[in-house]
Design a protein around this motif. Sequence first.
Motif, PDB file in Angstrom:
ATOM      1  N   LEU A  77       0.806  -1.215   0.000  1.00 29.80           N
ATOM      2  CA  LEU A  77       0.000   0.000   0.000  1.00 29.80           C
ATOM      3  C   LEU A  77       0.840   1.266   0.000  1.00 29.80           C
ATOM      4  O   LEU A  77       1.950   1.274   0.526  1.00 29.80           O
ATOM      5  N   THR A  78       0.284   2.311  -0.573  1.00 27.92           N
ATOM      6  CA  THR A  78       0.885   3.638  -0.514  1.00 27.92           C
ATOM      7  C   THR A  78      -0.152   4.600   0.034  1.00 27.92           C
ATOM      8  O   THR A  78      -1.349   4.310   0.045  1.00 27.92           O
ATOM      9  N   MET A  79       0.333   5.766   0.471  1.00 28.33           N
ATOM     10  CA  MET A  79      -0.550   6.778   1.046  1.00 28.33           C
ATOM     11  C   MET A  79      -0.234   8.108   0.375  1.00 28.33           C
ATOM     12  O   MET A  79       0.914   8.361   0.016  1.00 28.33           O
ATOM     13  N   THR A  80      -1.268   8.933   0.203  1.00 29.16           N
ATOM     14  CA  THR A  80      -1.060  10.277  -0.310  1.00 29.16           C
ATOM     15  C   THR A  80      -1.624  11.303   0.667  1.00 29.16           C
ATOM     16  O   THR A  80      -2.577  11.041   1.395  1.00 29.16           O
ATOM     17  N   PHE A  81      -0.975  12.475   0.654  1.00 30.90           N
ATOM     18  CA  PHE A  81      -1.450  13.611   1.432  1.00 30.90           C
ATOM     19  C   PHE A  81      -2.757  14.114   0.821  1.00 30.90           C
ATOM     20  O   PHE A  81      -3.092  13.784  -0.314  1.00 30.90           O
ATOM     21  N   PRO A  82      -3.476  14.985   1.536  1.00 33.47           N
ATOM     22  CA  PRO A  82      -4.711  15.543   0.978  1.00 33.47           C
ATOM     23  C   PRO A  82      -4.518  16.232  -0.383  1.00 33.47           C
ATOM     24  O   PRO A  82      -5.434  16.236  -1.195  1.00 33.47           O
ATOM     25  N   ASP A  83      -3.329  16.767  -0.650  1.00 34.49           N
ATOM     26  CA  ASP A  83      -3.093  17.423  -1.944  1.00 34.49           C
ATOM     27  C   ASP A  83      -2.742  16.431  -3.051  1.00 34.49           C
ATOM     28  O   ASP A  83      -2.496  16.827  -4.191  1.00 34.49           O
ATOM     29  N   GLY A  84      -2.692  15.130  -2.720  1.00 33.26           N
ATOM     30  CA  GLY A  84      -2.416  14.096  -3.711  1.00 33.26           C
ATOM     31  C   GLY A  84      -0.955  13.715  -3.842  1.00 33.26           C
ATOM     32  O   GLY A  84      -0.628  12.758  -4.542  1.00 33.26           O
ATOM     33  N   SER A  85      -0.061  14.429  -3.168  1.00 33.73           N
ATOM     34  CA  SER A  85       1.360  14.084  -3.243  1.00 33.73           C
ATOM     35  C   SER A  85       1.639  12.857  -2.364  1.00 33.73           C
ATOM     36  O   SER A  85       0.948  12.620  -1.373  1.00 33.73           O
ATOM     37  N   PRO A  86       2.647  12.058  -2.740  1.00 36.80           N
ATOM     38  CA  PRO A  86       2.906  10.817  -2.012  1.00 36.80           C
ATOM     39  C   PRO A  86       3.513  11.052  -0.632  1.00 36.80           C
ATOM     40  O   PRO A  86       4.300  11.972  -0.437  1.00 36.80           O
ATOM     41  N   VAL A  87       3.148  10.192   0.313  1.00 39.08           N
ATOM     42  CA  VAL A  87       3.741  10.169   1.646  1.00 39.08           C
ATOM     43  C   VAL A  87       4.938   9.215   1.550  1.00 39.08           C
ATOM     44  O   VAL A  87       4.768   8.049   1.185  1.00 39.08           O
ATOM     45  N   ALA A  88       6.131   9.702   1.843  1.00 30.55           N
ATOM     46  CA  ALA A  88       7.340   8.896   1.668  1.00 30.55           C
ATOM     47  C   ALA A  88       7.354   7.680   2.593  1.00 30.55           C
ATOM     48  O   ALA A  88       7.739   6.589   2.190  1.00 30.55           O
ATOM     49  N   GLU A  89       6.927   7.864   3.822  1.00 32.32           N
ATOM     50  CA  GLU A  89       6.964   6.763   4.793  1.00 32.32           C
ATOM     51  C   GLU A  89       5.810   6.926   5.761  1.00 32.32           C
ATOM     52  O   GLU A  89       5.460   8.043   6.146  1.00 32.32           O
ATOM     53  N   PHE A  90       5.213   5.808   6.156  1.00 31.70           N
ATOM     54  CA  PHE A  90       4.129   5.858   7.139  1.00 31.70           C
ATOM     55  C   PHE A  90       4.045   4.529   7.877  1.00 31.70           C
ATOM     56  O   PHE A  90       4.450   3.488   7.385  1.00 31.70           O
ATOM     57  N   MET A  91       3.516   4.621   9.095  1.00 29.48           N
ATOM     58  CA  MET A  91       3.184   3.452   9.899  1.00 29.48           C
ATOM     59  C   MET A  91       1.704   3.602  10.233  1.00 29.48           C
ATOM     60  O   MET A  91       1.322   4.479  11.003  1.00 29.48           O
ATOM     61  N   LEU A  92       0.867   2.769   9.614  1.00 28.41           N
ATOM     62  CA  LEU A  92      -0.582   2.916   9.675  1.00 28.41           C
ATOM     63  C   LEU A  92      -1.216   1.765  10.440  1.00 28.41           C
ATOM     64  O   LEU A  92      -0.885   0.606  10.214  1.00 28.41           O
ATOM     65  N   HIS A  93      -2.131   2.126  11.338  1.00 26.80           N
ATOM     66  CA  HIS A  93      -2.964   1.147  12.036  1.00 26.80           C
ATOM     67  C   HIS A  93      -4.413   1.483  11.713  1.00 26.80           C
ATOM     68  O   HIS A  93      -4.853   2.611  11.931  1.00 26.80           O
ATOM     69  N   ILE A  94      -5.145   0.519  11.174  1.00 25.48           N
ATOM     70  CA  ILE A  94      -6.580   0.683  10.959  1.00 25.48           C
ATOM     71  C   ILE A  94      -7.284  -0.278  11.900  1.00 25.48           C
ATOM     72  O   ILE A  94      -7.011  -1.478  11.904  1.00 25.48           O
ATOM     73  N   HIS A  95      -8.168   0.284  12.720  1.00 23.73           N
ATOM     74  CA  HIS A  95      -8.822  -0.474  13.787  1.00 23.73           C
ATOM     75  C   HIS A  95     -10.192  -1.001  13.337  1.00 23.73           C
ATOM     76  O   HIS A  95     -10.808  -0.452  12.423  1.00 23.73           O
ATOM     77  N   ASP A  96     -10.647  -2.037  14.025  1.00 28.56           N
ATOM     78  CA  ASP A  96     -11.932  -2.664  13.704  1.00 28.56           C
ATOM     79  C   ASP A  96     -13.111  -1.704  13.837  1.00 28.56           C
ATOM     80  O   ASP A  96     -14.158  -1.926  13.242  1.00 28.56           O
ATOM     81  N   ASP A  97     -12.939  -0.628  14.629  1.00 24.00           N
ATOM     82  CA  ASP A  97     -14.053   0.307  14.836  1.00 24.00           C
ATOM     83  C   ASP A  97     -14.154   1.377  13.742  1.00 24.00           C
ATOM     84  O   ASP A  97     -14.932   2.318  13.866  1.00 24.00           O
ATOM     85  N   GLY A  98     -13.341   1.243  12.680  1.00 31.68           N
ATOM     86  CA  GLY A  98     -13.416   2.202  11.582  1.00 31.68           C
ATOM     87  C   GLY A  98     -12.581   3.454  11.784  1.00 31.68           C
ATOM     88  O   GLY A  98     -12.758   4.439  11.066  1.00 31.68           O
ATOM     89  N   THR A  99     -11.688   3.411  12.760  1.00 29.70           N
ATOM     90  CA  THR A  99     -10.778   4.530  12.965  1.00 29.70           C
ATOM     91  C   THR A  99      -9.365   4.098  12.580  1.00 29.70           C
ATOM     92  O   THR A  99      -9.088   2.900  12.433  1.00 29.70           O
ATOM     93  N   ALA A 100      -8.501   5.080  12.431  1.00 25.69           N
ATOM     94  CA  ALA A 100      -7.115   4.800  12.080  1.00 25.69           C
ATOM     95  C   ALA A 100      -6.197   5.743  12.847  1.00 25.69           C
ATOM     96  O   ALA A 100      -6.611   6.818  13.278  1.00 25.69           O
ATOM     97  N   GLY A 101      -4.952   5.311  12.977  1.00 23.48           N
ATOM     98  CA  GLY A 101      -3.900   6.156  13.516  1.00 23.48           C
ATOM     99  C   GLY A 101      -2.638   5.880  12.726  1.00 23.48           C
ATOM    100  O   GLY A 101      -2.387   4.748  12.327  1.00 23.48           O
ATOM    101  N   TRP A 102      -1.884   6.931  12.439  1.00 23.19           N
ATOM    102  CA  TRP A 102      -0.634   6.717  11.718  1.00 23.19           C
ATOM    103  C   TRP A 102       0.387   7.788  12.057  1.00 23.19           C
ATOM    104  O   TRP A 102       0.064   8.863  12.525  1.00 23.19           O
ATOM    105  N   ARG A 103       1.630   7.400  11.829  1.00 22.11           N
ATOM    106  CA  ARG A 103       2.774   8.293  11.890  1.00 22.11           C
ATOM    107  C   ARG A 103       3.294   8.381  10.470  1.00 22.11           C
ATOM    108  O   ARG A 103       3.182   7.426   9.720  1.00 22.11           O
TER     109      ARG A 103
END
Length: 114
Positions: A77-103
């Motif tokens: 997976l890759t991630m983009t900022f709200p402006d559409g530019s790529p996020v170079a690195e991320f640590m993403l957690h998506i929880h069962d309750d439909g929330t997420a947290g990332w660095r």
Amino acid sequence: MANPNLTAGSTWRLHHGDQEIAGLTVTGTDMPWTHAEVEALPGFEEFRPLFAGQERAVDDEDWEQADACYTQIRGALTMTFPDGSPVAEFMLHIHDDGTAGWRWHDEPFDAVNP
């Protein structure tokens, strides 16, 4: 000046290849973590078990398994900022309750910590 990427209501995007599979709408920050509501899109369900496994591994303090899940997530997976530019690195957690947290970082973690 506040970072517009972290403004509540801004939407980061999660991609598998060229397909957007989730929108992550920021609800707040607790630096270094950003928190969001997840809008699952077509293609996301394939990855839901991977995020669930990561969450279980963290809860169980099984850091080897948590790292393995992180490696799989970052490999697929890759991630983009709200402006559409790529996020170079991320640590993403998506929880069962439909929330997420990332660095995230502007440079790959390997470049930051050689």
